[in-house]
Every structure is written in C-alpha cells, then in structure tokens.
Write a protein that holds these residues in place. Structure first.
Motif, mmCIF file in Angstrom:
data_model
loop_
_atom_site.group_PDB
_atom_site.id
_atom_site.type_symbol
_atom_site.label_atom_id
_atom_site.label_comp_id
_atom_site.label_asym_id
_atom_site.label_seq_id
_atom_site.Cartn_x
_atom_site.Cartn_y
_atom_site.Cartn_z
ATOM 1 N N GLU A 3 1.020 -0.963 -0.587
ATOM 2 C CA GLU A 3 -0.114 -0.097 0.300
ATOM 3 C C GLU A 3 0.770 1.691 -0.155
ATOM 4 O O GLU A 3 2.053 1.509 0.270
ATOM 5 C CB GLU A 3 -0.566 -0.291 1.581
ATOM 6 C CG GLU A 3 -2.109 -1.576 1.068
ATOM 7 C CD GLU A 3 -3.090 -1.179 2.039
ATOM 8 O OE1 GLU A 3 -3.608 -1.784 2.718
ATOM 9 O OE2 GLU A 3 -2.956 -0.206 2.929
ATOM 10 N N ARG A 4 0.688 2.536 -0.761
ATOM 11 C CA ARG A 4 0.821 3.669 -1.197
ATOM 12 C C ARG A 4 0.772 4.149 0.386
ATOM 13 O O ARG A 4 -0.302 4.612 0.978
ATOM 14 C CB ARG A 4 0.899 3.995 -2.563
ATOM 15 C CG ARG A 4 0.987 3.541 -3.423
ATOM 16 C CD ARG A 4 1.305 4.581 -4.523
ATOM 17 N NE ARG A 4 1.280 4.125 -6.093
ATOM 18 C CZ ARG A 4 0.924 3.133 -6.558
ATOM 19 N NH1 ARG A 4 -1.092 3.588 -6.949
ATOM 20 N NH2 ARG A 4 0.710 2.789 -7.837
ATOM 21 N N SER A 5 2.116 5.195 1.003
ATOM 22 C CA SER A 5 1.716 6.292 2.151
ATOM 23 C C SER A 5 0.900 7.213 1.463
ATOM 24 O O SER A 5 0.758 7.244 0.291
ATOM 25 C CB SER A 5 3.208 6.578 1.777
ATOM 26 O OG SER A 5 2.854 7.638 2.585
ATOM 27 N N PRO A 6 -0.091 7.127 2.506
ATOM 28 C CA PRO A 6 -1.319 8.735 2.741
ATOM 29 C C PRO A 6 -0.572 10.064 1.390
ATOM 30 O O PRO A 6 -1.476 10.833 1.260
ATOM 31 C CB PRO A 6 -2.041 8.672 3.838
ATOM 32 C CG PRO A 6 -1.230 7.293 4.569
ATOM 33 C CD PRO A 6 -0.454 6.753 4.826
ATOM 34 N N GLU A 7 1.438 10.202 1.934
ATOM 35 C CA GLU A 7 2.162 10.648 1.564
ATOM 36 C C GLU A 7 2.081 10.733 0.157
ATOM 37 O O GLU A 7 3.046 12.013 -0.142
ATOM 38 C CB GLU A 7 2.357 11.071 3.177
ATOM 39 C CG GLU A 7 2.182 12.321 3.721
ATOM 40 C CD GLU A 7 1.196 13.353 4.045
ATOM 41 O OE1 GLU A 7 1.056 13.448 4.112
ATOM 42 O OE2 GLU A 7 1.578 14.642 3.180
ATOM 43 N N THR A 8 1.694 9.777 -0.514
ATOM 44 C CA THR A 8 2.687 9.552 -2.398
ATOM 45 C C THR A 8 1.027 9.823 -3.144
ATOM 46 O O THR A 8 0.044 9.764 -2.729
ATOM 47 C CB THR A 8 2.486 8.117 -2.249
ATOM 48 O OG1 THR A 8 3.855 7.907 -1.076
ATOM 49 C CG2 THR A 8 2.877 7.639 -3.864
ATOM 50 N N VAL A 9 1.307 11.184 -3.856
ATOM 51 C CA VAL A 9 0.542 10.981 -5.115
ATOM 52 C C VAL A 9 0.879 10.666 -6.195
ATOM 53 O O VAL A 9 2.150 10.662 -6.836
ATOM 54 C CB VAL A 9 0.620 12.644 -4.950
ATOM 55 C CG1 VAL A 9 -0.581 13.572 -5.869
ATOM 56 C CG2 VAL A 9 -0.616 13.235 -4.068
ATOM 57 N N ARG A 21 7.520 13.465 2.876
ATOM 58 C CA ARG A 21 8.139 13.192 4.399
ATOM 59 C C ARG A 21 7.023 13.601 5.442
ATOM 60 O O ARG A 21 6.641 14.827 5.088
ATOM 61 C CB ARG A 21 9.278 13.399 4.373
ATOM 62 C CG ARG A 21 10.328 12.139 3.144
ATOM 63 C CD ARG A 21 11.707 12.852 3.567
ATOM 64 N NE ARG A 21 12.501 12.569 2.075
ATOM 65 C CZ ARG A 21 13.668 12.741 2.060
ATOM 66 N NH1 ARG A 21 13.988 12.993 2.840
ATOM 67 N NH2 ARG A 21 14.077 11.450 0.798
ATOM 68 N N PRO A 22 7.218 12.844 6.384
ATOM 69 C CA PRO A 22 6.689 13.250 7.790
ATOM 70 C C PRO A 22 7.111 14.736 8.602
ATOM 71 O O PRO A 22 6.196 15.344 9.117
ATOM 72 C CB PRO A 22 5.874 12.525 8.306
ATOM 73 C CG PRO A 22 7.229 10.947 7.843
ATOM 74 C CD PRO A 22 6.951 11.741 6.797
ATOM 75 N N ASP A 23 8.635 14.925 8.148
ATOM 76 C CA ASP A 23 8.670 16.143 9.132
ATOM 77 C C ASP A 23 8.826 17.363 8.076
ATOM 78 O O ASP A 23 10.061 18.155 8.736
ATOM 79 C CB ASP A 23 10.620 15.811 9.034
ATOM 80 C CG ASP A 23 10.818 15.030 8.422
ATOM 81 O OD1 ASP A 23 10.585 15.135 7.124
ATOM 82 O OD2 ASP A 23 12.565 15.233 8.244
ATOM 83 N N SER A 24 8.592 17.053 7.167
ATOM 84 C CA SER A 24 8.804 18.100 5.905
ATOM 85 C C SER A 24 7.274 18.119 5.044
ATOM 86 O O SER A 24 6.462 17.974 4.641
ATOM 87 C CB SER A 24 9.500 18.254 5.126
ATOM 88 O OG SER A 24 9.221 18.680 4.144
ATOM 89 N N ASP A 25 6.815 20.042 5.203
ATOM 90 C CA ASP A 25 5.983 20.302 3.809
ATOM 91 C C ASP A 25 6.138 20.233 2.897
ATOM 92 O O ASP A 25 4.679 19.944 1.516
ATOM 93 C CB ASP A 25 5.374 21.857 4.790
ATOM 94 C CG ASP A 25 4.644 22.110 5.915
ATOM 95 O OD1 ASP A 25 4.034 20.614 6.806
ATOM 96 O OD2 ASP A 25 4.867 22.620 6.969
ATOM 97 N N ARG A 26 6.879 19.773 2.069
ATOM 98 C CA ARG A 26 7.317 20.470 0.857
ATOM 99 C C ARG A 26 7.158 19.126 0.338
ATOM 100 O O ARG A 26 8.151 17.775 1.022
ATOM 101 C CB ARG A 26 8.083 20.641 0.383
ATOM 102 C CG ARG A 26 8.764 22.063 1.178
ATOM 103 C CD ARG A 26 9.988 22.939 0.986
ATOM 104 N NE ARG A 26 10.061 24.581 1.069
ATOM 105 C CZ ARG A 26 11.101 25.213 1.300
ATOM 106 N NH1 ARG A 26 12.405 24.957 0.791
ATOM 107 N NH2 ARG A 26 11.445 26.578 1.931
ATOM 108 N N TRP A 27 6.525 18.856 -1.119
ATOM 109 C CA TRP A 27 7.334 17.492 -1.557
ATOM 110 C C TRP A 27 8.372 17.517 -2.367
ATOM 111 O O TRP A 27 9.120 18.169 -3.152
ATOM 112 C CB TRP A 27 5.752 17.941 -3.078
ATOM 113 C CG TRP A 27 4.428 18.079 -2.282
ATOM 114 C CD1 TRP A 27 3.584 18.944 -1.949
ATOM 115 C CD2 TRP A 27 3.957 15.955 -1.937
ATOM 116 N NE1 TRP A 27 2.798 19.112 -1.666
ATOM 117 C CE2 TRP A 27 2.169 17.510 -1.957
ATOM 118 C CE3 TRP A 27 3.538 15.708 -1.847
ATOM 119 C CZ2 TRP A 27 1.348 16.599 -0.744
ATOM 120 C CZ3 TRP A 27 2.882 14.844 -1.056
ATOM 121 C CH2 TRP A 27 1.809 15.440 -1.129
#
Length: 463
Positions: A3-9, A21-27
């Motif tokens: 399963e892909r991470s929820p933070e993956t688009v 990444r969990p520690d960053s707001d930037r893609w």
C-alpha cells in the motif's frame, strides 16, 4: 501489492509520483527514466501540490531528454562521489591490514589533492580545461613537477572516482577527460656499493652498543640483521619483511645442497591469499640462525627444528620479542652517523629501500636475466630494465655467453649461490659473527677436500 503512503501522490502511473515526508511540508518528486533504468529523486521546493505536480512533470521530461542524448541525469559534486570511493578504499585497506600499497596511495591522493581542488565541481563538469588547471595548481602547491609515479597515482585515483560516477549515472564515459602525465620517468635509484655495505656492517657492532637504553640496543641489534638480510634477498623493507613468519620459510633440496625458499605474504605486488616466493641466498642461513638465537622461545631448538615447526611467529623481532616500529628512523640515524646518507651517484637520500636496489644490482651482476629477477624480487622485467639500465652490458651477459635462460628455482638458486667472488657470505659472517659449514657453502669443494684428506690419510698410514 504494497500500500502507498497517504503522503504519496501518483502523477503518472509507474513514472512520476510525489512524496511528502512526515517531517516536511514540501513535496519531493520521484520519477523513473527508462533509458537508465532507475528512479530519480529531486526536491520541488514547494508545499503547493499543483506547483509540485508541474515541476515534477518538467523534471521528468528534462531527465528523459538528457538520458536519450547520453547526458547524465543527476549531477553530483565531486567531493560527495570521491568520499564514497575513499571509504571503499579504506575498507579494503583495513581488510588487507597493510600499511602501504596502491590503495593507501589512492586514499592519500583523494584527501590531499583531488578533493581540495575538484571538491566543489559537479563531477560531470570536470573537462580537459579543468584538469589542466588542476595540474598547474598541483605544481604550485608542491613547488615542483611531481614525478611520473606520483602523477600516475593521482590519475588512477581520479579514474576510480570517474568510473564510480559513470556507474551511478552522474556522468557519461564520453565526459571523462584524458588524464595526462607530465612527470619525469624515474631514473637510477639511490643504492649502495658492496664496499659501502661492508663499511656499514663493520661499524654496526659498536653502533649497537652505543644505544643508551636496552630498548634502543635491542632495536639496533635487530637492525644489524635486518640490513644485510634485505641486501642479500632484495625483499621490500616494510610489508614484505615485516609480515614474514618462521612458517613461511621452507627448505628445498635443489641439486646438492639445501636451499631456503620464502613465501612472501604481504607487499606491494602480492595479492591477497596469493603469496609469492623467492629463493634465498645461502647466507640467509646465518641470519636466520642469529634471529633464532635472539628469540627466547627457540633457545632449545636448532634452526632446522624451528623451520620444521612452522611457527606462526614473526621472524624480525627484537630480543625482547617486540615487533620493530622505528627501523627507518634508526637506519637514517646510522647513515648520518657514518656520513653516508646521500648516494654519491644520484645525490638522493638513501633509505632501507636502497638495500633492495643493491640486491637487484648484485643479481644483475651475477648474470640473472630480467625474467629470472622479476619473479625473484616481484618487479616486472620492464621495470628492472628501466631502473637498472646503467648495468645494461651485464644484463645482456646471459645472451652474449649463451647462458640458459630457464627461470626455475634450480636455475635461480644456482646463479645466486655459485657465483665467483660472491661477497654476500662475507657480509653474513661479518654481521652475525657466525660461520656456515663448508658443506653448506660449496658441497663439491667439500667433497673434493674430503677425498683429498682421505687419500692423504691413507698414504700416511703404516702398511
């Protein structure tokens, strides 16, 4: 499927995706370039999803164009690539446990020259012009043109970095510059004459006693054996002699006398788990006997018993059992005390390594061919011809006289031990205070003398 991470688009299936990444707001953009068969990661620098998608598409397309044209997709700083290569070399050195050799030279080249100059360059931007600038920077840094050998080490280390960069896709083989070498080829090496060796050995006993403390005297006593052994064998002082153990010496019966044969375990040209061998001159019996006498654990054994015992004990140890660490400095002090530090022919300082050059010169003078010498001293025939061309007539003597050019142990042992006017046995007796039985030195002469004595005894006997 994982399963892909929820933070993956996913932007393009199996081609482009955005990851946060969990520690960053930037893609961060992850995209696959089929031409090089790998996923590339690049920062987008934005937390805006739409902007990140657009940048990822743009980066992916640019990477495809570059890869198709044969250009590197990822640019890396030289320093980052060189440090990876350096760490790999350090691992190899640690595993090999040698203090010198090519890998150590490459590490030093990377640290001292390559990273200081090329470190800030992208590895794919180092072209012929930049390399030429490096050569000039190096000349100014050192204050002279480095030797051909030193420049060869730098070029080899630089090629290791480039090869790794090519393997990782940071540059292409077409971008690799031609690495020129402008250093002078090495000439004659500083060595000793036979008379100079004799002078050194004559002075050594008094010099040993001048040692102010027991430890210094022990070290100097060891040096009094180490020096003539190196001069007799041509072994490289340092790794080749340092790692030699009693179990590495064998006695071969070649012809009419026992011959010593050493298995060299470590050294400049010795590959791991592939020791190389050398026939030892008969004078080495006396050096080994002296070293046996200095070893406390062998006091109740004969030299033959020690050799048959295959002991995993270093041969060159001081009387207190300590492995020497300051022989280079002590030998330099000895030469300075004797006013013999500089070679009168080359003007260069002499070192323990000069004893090796003396030994090779003696082998040439004895009529050994370059092919015989190369396996004996672990140096190519080409290098022997190059550095000992001042003895060219003697090097060609075998061809002029029709000598057999066999390279077997028997041929080498015969030439090493049965040459007229051989001064190596004199050196051994002078430095050790020991004597080798006539039967060990010259069995035919011993048999002739024995027969003459028996005839004389028979003639004198009453009827």
């Amino acid at each position: 499927m994982k399963e892909r991470s929820p933070e993956t688009v996913v932007v393009r299936e199996n081609e482009i995706r955005l990851v946060r990444r969990p520690d960053s707001d930037r893609w961060q953009a992850h995209f696959k370039v089929e031409a090089i068969g790998k996923w590339i990661r690049k920062a987008t620098g934005t937390a805006d999803l739409d902007k990140a998608k657009a940048l990822a598409e743009e980066q992916w397309f640019e990477a495809k164009v570059l890869a198709k044209a044969g250009h590197p997709v990822v640019s890396k700083k030289f320093k980052a690539v060189a440090e990876v290569v350096q760490r790999d070399l350090e691992i190899k050195v640690a595993a090999d446990k040698t203090k010198r050799g090519s890998n150590n030279d490459y590490i030093n080249s990377i640290k001292t020259y390559l990273i200081p100059f090329f470190g800030g360059y992208n590895v794919d931007r180092i072209n012929q012009t930049v390399f030429t600038e490096f050569c000039e920077w190096r000349r100014v840094k050192v204050g002279r043109e480095l030797s051909h050998s030193a420049q060869a080490n730098h070029n080899a280390a630089l090629n290791l970095v480039f090869d790794y960069a090519i393997e990782r896709g940071y540059m292409t083989s077409l971008q690799k510059p031609v690495l020129k070498n402008t250093g002078e080829q090495g000439g004659r090496r500083p060595d000793f004459s036979a008379r100079e060796i004799e002078v050194i050995l004559e002075k050594l006993p008094a010099w040993v006693q001048e040692g102010r403390v027991g430890r210094t005297r022990n070290l100097r006593e060891l040096l009094s054996v180490y020096v003539p052994f190196a001069a007799a064998t041509g072994m490289r002082p340092g790794t080749e002699m340092e790692f030699l153990e009693w179990r590495h010496i064998e006695v071969h019966n070649l012809g009419e006398e026992p011959v010593l044969y050493a298995h060299i375990q470590k050294g400049k040209t010795v590959k791991k788990n592939k020791p190389m061998g050398a026939v030892l001159h008969r004078s080495c019996w006396l050096y080994l006997e002296k070293l046996r006498q200095m070893a406390p654990e062998f006091q109740d054994k004969t030299i033959y018993e020690v050799l048959e015992g295959k002991h995993e004990v270093r041969i060159f140890r001081a009387r207190d059992g300590v492995q020497p660490v300051h022989l280079i400095a002590q030998f330099k002090q000895l030469l300075e005390d004797l006013n013999m530090l500089n070679c009168p022919t080359t003007g260069e300082e002499r070192t323990l390594y000069s004893l090796r050059h003396f030994a090779i010169t003696q082998m040439v003078a004895k009529g050994l061919t370059a092919e015989q010498i190369q396996s004996q001293v672990r140096t190519s025939a080409t290098m022997i011809a190059k550095f000992y061309n001042h003895m060219k007539p003697l090097m060609n003597a075998a061809a002029f006289t029709g000598q057999n050019e066999a390279v077997g142990e028997d041929a080498v042992a015969q030439l090493l031990n049965n040459t007229p006017n051989d001064n190596l046995m004199h050196f051994a007796e002078l430095s050790t205070g020991l004597n080798l039985a006539l039967v060990m030195q010259n069995k035919p002469a011993f048999e002739e003398l024995k027969e003459a004595l028996e005839q004389a005894s028979s003639a004198a006997a009453p009827n």
